[in-house]
Design an enzyme around this catalytic site. Structure first.
Site, PDB file in Angstrom:
ATOM      1  N   GLY A  19       0.809  -1.209   0.000  1.00 24.28           N
ATOM      2  CA  GLY A  19       0.000   0.000   0.000  1.00 24.28           C
ATOM      3  C   GLY A  19       0.842   1.260   0.000  1.00 24.28           C
ATOM      4  O   GLY A  19       0.534   2.231   0.703  1.00 24.28           O
ATOM      5  N   ALA A  20       1.894   1.271  -0.811  1.00 27.08           N
ATOM      6  CA  ALA A  20       2.880   2.353  -0.744  1.00 27.08           C
ATOM      7  C   ALA A  20       2.630   3.476  -1.732  1.00 27.08           C
ATOM      8  O   ALA A  20       3.483   4.342  -1.891  1.00 27.08           O
ATOM      9  CB  ALA A  20       4.282   1.771  -0.977  1.00 27.08           C
ATOM     10  N   ASN A  21       1.468   3.500  -2.374  1.00 19.98           N
ATOM     11  CA  ASN A  21       1.235   4.537  -3.378  1.00 19.98           C
ATOM     12  C   ASN A  21       0.635   5.814  -2.790  1.00 19.98           C
ATOM     13  O   ASN A  21       0.505   6.821  -3.483  1.00 19.98           O
ATOM     14  CB  ASN A  21       0.327   4.020  -4.497  1.00 19.98           C
ATOM     15  CG  ASN A  21      -1.051   3.662  -4.011  1.00 19.98           C
ATOM     16  OD1 ASN A  21      -1.200   2.649  -3.325  1.00 19.98           O
ATOM     17  ND2 ASN A  21      -2.049   4.463  -4.326  1.00 19.98           N
ATOM     18  N   GLY A  23      -0.539   8.000   1.305  1.00 19.35           N
ATOM     19  CA  GLY A  23      -0.651   7.997   2.751  1.00 19.35           C
ATOM     20  C   GLY A  23       0.619   7.648   3.490  1.00 19.35           C
ATOM     21  O   GLY A  23       1.733   7.999   3.084  1.00 19.35           O
ATOM     22  N   GLY A  25       2.109   4.805   3.846  1.00 18.20           N
ATOM     23  CA  GLY A  25       3.030   3.941   3.100  1.00 18.20           C
ATOM     24  C   GLY A  25       3.957   4.732   2.209  1.00 18.20           C
ATOM     25  O   GLY A  25       5.165   4.481   2.174  1.00 18.20           O
ATOM     26  N   SER A 143      -3.839  -0.128  14.757  1.00 16.28           N
ATOM     27  CA  SER A 143      -4.518   1.138  14.987  1.00 16.28           C
ATOM     28  C   SER A 143      -4.894   1.236  16.461  1.00 16.28           C
ATOM     29  O   SER A 143      -5.128   0.208  17.118  1.00 16.28           O
ATOM     30  CB  SER A 143      -5.785   1.224  14.122  1.00 16.28           C
ATOM     31  OG  SER A 143      -6.636   2.273  14.550  1.00 16.28           O
ATOM     32  N   TYR A 169     -13.464  -2.934  10.948  1.00 19.40           N
ATOM     33  CA  TYR A 169     -12.108  -2.377  10.935  1.00 19.40           C
ATOM     34  C   TYR A 169     -11.407  -2.639  12.256  1.00 19.40           C
ATOM     35  O   TYR A 169     -10.256  -3.105  12.289  1.00 19.40           O
ATOM     36  CB  TYR A 169     -12.181  -0.877  10.662  1.00 19.40           C
ATOM     37  CG  TYR A 169     -10.848  -0.169  10.778  1.00 19.40           C
ATOM     38  CD1 TYR A 169      -9.899  -0.260   9.764  1.00 19.40           C
ATOM     39  CD2 TYR A 169     -10.541   0.600  11.896  1.00 19.40           C
ATOM     40  CE1 TYR A 169      -8.677   0.394   9.863  1.00 19.40           C
ATOM     41  CE2 TYR A 169      -9.322   1.264  11.999  1.00 19.40           C
ATOM     42  CZ  TYR A 169      -8.393   1.154  10.988  1.00 19.40           C
ATOM     43  OH  TYR A 169      -7.188   1.802  11.095  1.00 19.40           O
TER      44      TYR A 169
END
Length: 298
Positions: A19-21, A23, A25, A143, A169
């Site tokens: 998920g590095a694209n 935020g 990440g 979280s 979540y």
């Protein structure tokens, strides 16, 4: 508490970040790239991933690559892991960062509820598939909302209880911490020096609510975060601290401030449920059954 930005040099060390694209990440990748790290950005959308990679220091020097990964799809997880095992003889750090929040009820192609699949199960499978090549540590992203989580391993598809997106979540983030602790116990029992650690970014301005499926909720989440939250790079420091500093396995890092919403990296609190070893063992067994992936011989 004094601000912490003193990230150690990372030249010659390879990091895989899911998920590095965007935020946290992406910000973690930018920080690590600025310290000389080699980076594999694992992204569901290659076009967005390549655009993100161009923002990461070291991209022009060939130290940043993008590979496709949809952690909510176990077939994609296997394909990604198989390719990395061929491409690289070693990975120093795996950062399990990708996540969703507030998604409407849905089942993945594997028949798993979206939050549980994305935030926990896909990373469970990825970690165990890559573990023979991991040299230093696995970072699990949880979280502060894990404290609200109630893990029902007999009803992961929400057939016997009303579905709530935020409850789903919180459950998945509780699962992340249970996974981290059980992984560390198994690594220790196997005589491995690899560490399993965790982090959470507090209140950080990201687009994690973008998968809510509700335009108004997405708009409120996006703009509300920017009013009350830290910049994403500040939240990413907790991830980077967990990934680079000399801390013991089963350490959990979060912002030091009130309610762990804002601040600099520090030891974070866990709920009693996140320390339940019996539940962690059962979660591991359920995760093995659902993913078809087991703890490897090390």
């Amino acid at each position: 508490m004094r601000p912490w930005t003193a990230v150690p040099p990372q030249r010659g060390r390879r990091f895989v970040i899911t998920g590095a694209n965007s935020g946290v990440g992406l910000q973690a990748a930018r920080i690590l790239g600025s310290r000389g790290a080699e980076l594999v950005l694992a992204c569901r959308n290659l076009e967005k991933g390549e655009a993100a990679a161009r923002q990461v220091p070291g991209h022009d020097a060939g130290r940043v690559v993008v590979r496709r990964l949809d952690v909510a799809d176990l077939g994609s997880v296997r394909s990604f892991a198989d390719a990395l095992l061929v491409e690289y003889d070693g990975i120093d750090v795996l950062i399990n960062n990708a996540g969703v929040l507030g998604a409407p009820f849905g089942l993945t192609v594997d028949g798993v509820e979206t939050h549980f699949a994305t935030n926990h199960l896909g990373h469970f499978a990825l970690t165990n598939l890559l573990l023979p090549r991991i040299r230093d540590r696995v970072v699990v992203t949880s979280s502060r909302e894990h404290r609200r989580g109630r893990l029902d391993l007999d009803d992961l598809t929400w057939e016997s209880r009303p579905y709530g997106a935020f409850a789903a979540y919180a459950q998945s983030k509780l699962a992340d911490l249970l996974f981290m602790s059980e992984l560390q116990r198994r690594l220790t029992a196997a005589g491995s020096d690899v560490r399993a650690v965790g982090a959470h970014p507090g209140a950080s301005a990201t687009n994690i609510t973008g998968g809510s499926g509700h335009p108004i909720k997405t708009w409120i989440g996006y703009h509300g975060q920017r009013l009350v939250s830290m910049p994403a790079w500040r939240g990413a420091l907790c991830t980077v601290y967990a990934a680079t500093m000399d801390i013991p396995g089963d350490t959990y890092i979060g912002p030091h401030g009130r309610l762990e919403l804002h601040g600099w990296p520090s030891a974070a609190r866990r709920s009693p449920a996140a320390r339940d070893e019996a539940t962690a063992r059962r979660l591991w067994e359920v995760s093995e059954r659902l993913s078809g992936v087991t703890f490897p011989a090390l």
